[in-house]
Design a protein around this motif. Structure first.
Motif, PDB file in Angstrom:
ATOM      1  N   TRP A 184       0.828  -1.201   0.000  1.00  0.00           N
ATOM      2  CA  TRP A 184       0.000   0.000   0.000  1.00  0.00           C
ATOM      3  C   TRP A 184       0.873   1.267   0.000  1.00  0.00           C
ATOM      4  O   TRP A 184       0.535   2.264  -0.632  1.00  0.00           O
ATOM      5  CB  TRP A 184      -0.946   0.015   1.205  1.00  0.00           C
ATOM      6  CG  TRP A 184      -2.097  -0.922   1.058  1.00  0.00           C
ATOM      7  CD1 TRP A 184      -2.311  -2.074   1.749  1.00  0.00           C
ATOM      8  CD2 TRP A 184      -3.201  -0.799   0.149  1.00  0.00           C
ATOM      9  NE1 TRP A 184      -3.478  -2.677   1.330  1.00  0.00           N
ATOM     10  CE2 TRP A 184      -4.046  -1.921   0.357  1.00  0.00           C
ATOM     11  CE3 TRP A 184      -3.550   0.128  -0.827  1.00  0.00           C
ATOM     12  CZ2 TRP A 184      -5.224  -2.123  -0.365  1.00  0.00           C
ATOM     13  CZ3 TRP A 184      -4.719  -0.068  -1.543  1.00  0.00           C
ATOM     14  CH2 TRP A 184      -5.538  -1.178  -1.317  1.00  0.00           C
ATOM     15  N   ILE A 185       1.978   1.237   0.767  1.00  0.00           N
ATOM     16  CA  ILE A 185       2.866   2.402   0.795  1.00  0.00           C
ATOM     17  C   ILE A 185       3.414   2.687  -0.596  1.00  0.00           C
ATOM     18  O   ILE A 185       3.435   3.838  -1.061  1.00  0.00           O
ATOM     19  CB  ILE A 185       4.021   2.172   1.796  1.00  0.00           C
ATOM     20  CG1 ILE A 185       3.488   2.139   3.234  1.00  0.00           C
ATOM     21  CG2 ILE A 185       5.084   3.274   1.658  1.00  0.00           C
ATOM     22  CD1 ILE A 185       4.538   1.801   4.267  1.00  0.00           C
ATOM     23  N   LEU A 216       1.155   6.908  -6.732  1.00  0.00           N
ATOM     24  CA  LEU A 216       0.036   7.802  -7.051  1.00  0.00           C
ATOM     25  C   LEU A 216       0.375   9.249  -6.726  1.00  0.00           C
ATOM     26  O   LEU A 216       0.037  10.171  -7.480  1.00  0.00           O
ATOM     27  CB  LEU A 216      -1.211   7.365  -6.277  1.00  0.00           C
ATOM     28  CG  LEU A 216      -1.881   6.068  -6.737  1.00  0.00           C
ATOM     29  CD1 LEU A 216      -3.018   5.694  -5.797  1.00  0.00           C
ATOM     30  CD2 LEU A 216      -2.404   6.217  -8.164  1.00  0.00           C
ATOM     31  N   ALA A 217       1.026   9.476  -5.584  1.00  0.00           N
ATOM     32  CA  ALA A 217       1.407  10.835  -5.197  1.00  0.00           C
ATOM     33  C   ALA A 217       2.359  11.448  -6.221  1.00  0.00           C
ATOM     34  O   ALA A 217       2.226  12.617  -6.596  1.00  0.00           O
ATOM     35  CB  ALA A 217       2.046  10.829  -3.810  1.00  0.00           C
ATOM     36  N   THR A 236       2.112   1.727  -3.491  1.00  0.00           N
ATOM     37  CA  THR A 236       1.003   2.132  -4.368  1.00  0.00           C
ATOM     38  C   THR A 236       0.672   3.606  -4.211  1.00  0.00           C
ATOM     39  O   THR A 236       0.579   4.352  -5.196  1.00  0.00           O
ATOM     40  CB  THR A 236      -0.248   1.283  -4.064  1.00  0.00           C
ATOM     41  OG1 THR A 236       0.051  -0.097  -4.291  1.00  0.00           O
ATOM     42  CG2 THR A 236      -1.408   1.714  -4.966  1.00  0.00           C
ATOM     43  N   PHE A 237       0.488   4.039  -2.966  1.00  0.00           N
ATOM     44  CA  PHE A 237       0.112   5.437  -2.740  1.00  0.00           C
ATOM     45  C   PHE A 237       1.276   6.386  -3.022  1.00  0.00           C
ATOM     46  O   PHE A 237       1.056   7.549  -3.406  1.00  0.00           O
ATOM     47  CB  PHE A 237      -0.404   5.629  -1.310  1.00  0.00           C
ATOM     48  CG  PHE A 237      -1.810   5.131  -1.127  1.00  0.00           C
ATOM     49  CD1 PHE A 237      -2.869   5.743  -1.786  1.00  0.00           C
ATOM     50  CD2 PHE A 237      -2.085   4.060  -0.300  1.00  0.00           C
ATOM     51  CE1 PHE A 237      -4.170   5.289  -1.629  1.00  0.00           C
ATOM     52  CE2 PHE A 237      -3.383   3.593  -0.135  1.00  0.00           C
ATOM     53  CZ  PHE A 237      -4.425   4.211  -0.808  1.00  0.00           C
ATOM     54  N   SER A 238       2.508   5.941  -2.861  1.00  0.00           N
ATOM     55  CA  SER A 238       3.657   6.776  -3.206  1.00  0.00           C
ATOM     56  C   SER A 238       3.712   7.012  -4.711  1.00  0.00           C
ATOM     57  O   SER A 238       3.964   8.135  -5.172  1.00  0.00           O
ATOM     58  CB  SER A 238       4.955   6.099  -2.736  1.00  0.00           C
ATOM     59  OG  SER A 238       4.989   5.991  -1.328  1.00  0.00           O
TER      60      SER A 238
END
Length: 259
Positions: A1-2, A8-9, A4-6
């Protein structure tokens, strides 16, 4: 998840920089007209008042709230249906399969539908395509009725169904976005578009508040049938909305500039 969201950011940062330099600056993008003797707060409330003084405001608000009444409920439950176990009436997809079918196939189809809707609206105007877009937004929801009734194991069938529904959603949503632009025309178009967007969010939030409870009571199959019934208000309110037949058409000047 870290991770994935990194990613995306980082993508959002890249898109921000890209749009900062690539988006056009039209001549109409100027400060709104402000009456003499008014301050910021007075102008703020005046902007709201002018929006609600628009002709046919009741019908306009009805369209903003009801056009996605069925879709607003569907979008909350469809992902749960896809990953829920088959013994509970779901499709039993893994997180990876869900991401591929709904997040990749669905997203591509959604984008293509939106692009096609924009191209066609620019050629013949929103009013010409309005009813086709209403149909495209709502009728493909029958895909979920079929999937919940048959629970297919074939990823091709599930993917084709999701692609069809999302393509229709993208094509139909073009009408919603263009109509928000249409009702926002005037001296305060940016602010009025923001207000219209707020009603769009409200139209998604309220149905979503009870969709989960309703699905638990009646099950996936009956819920998707209910979603089809919930599309009826969209057809009814569309019949009454005011719309200029020429709105959305690409002007000759724009065509020349593109060439």
């Amino acid at each position: 998840w870290i991770i994935t969201f990194s990613i995306l950011a980082i993508l959002f940062a890249v898109f921000f920089i890209y749009h900062k330099f690539i988006l056009p600056y039209p001549k109409t993008d100027v400060p709104a007209v402000r009456e003499k003797g008014t301050n910021v707060m007075m102008e703020f409330f005046r902007t709201f008042a002018l929006f609600f003084r628009k002709k046919y405001i009741g019908v306009i608000l009805g369209f903003l709230l009801l056009f996605r009444f069925g879709e607003a409920q569907l979008v909350k439950i469809a992902p749960l249906f896809m990953v829920d176990a088959t013994e509970f009436g779901g499709l039993g997809l893994t997180t990876g399969e869900f991401g591929l079918l709904y997040g990749t196939v669905g997203l591509i189809s959604l984008t293509l539908g939106g692009i096609l809707g924009g191209i066609l609206a620019a050629r013949q105007g929103l009013k010409y395509w309005l009813w086709w877009m209403v149909i495209a937004m709502n009728i493909p929801n029958l895909v979920w009725v079929y999937l919940s009734a048959t629970l297919p194991e074939s990823y091709w069938i599930i993917g084709a169904g999701i692609g069809l529904e999302q393509f229709g959603y993208g094509f139909g949503f073009t009408a919603y976005m263009l109509y928000m632009i249409y009702v926002s025309e005037g001296d305060h178009k940016t602010s009025h578009y923001a207000i219209a967007t707020g009603f769009m969010a409200l139209g998604m939030m309220i149905p979503g508040m009870f969709s989960g409870w309703l699905q638990e009571v009646i099950g996936y199959g009956n819920f998707f049938i209910w979603v089809m019934l919930a599309t009826i208000p969209a057809f009814v309110i569309t019949y009454f909305i005011p719309l200029d037949p020429e709105f959305g058409k690409k002007s000759e000047e724009e065509e020349v500039s593109d060439e």
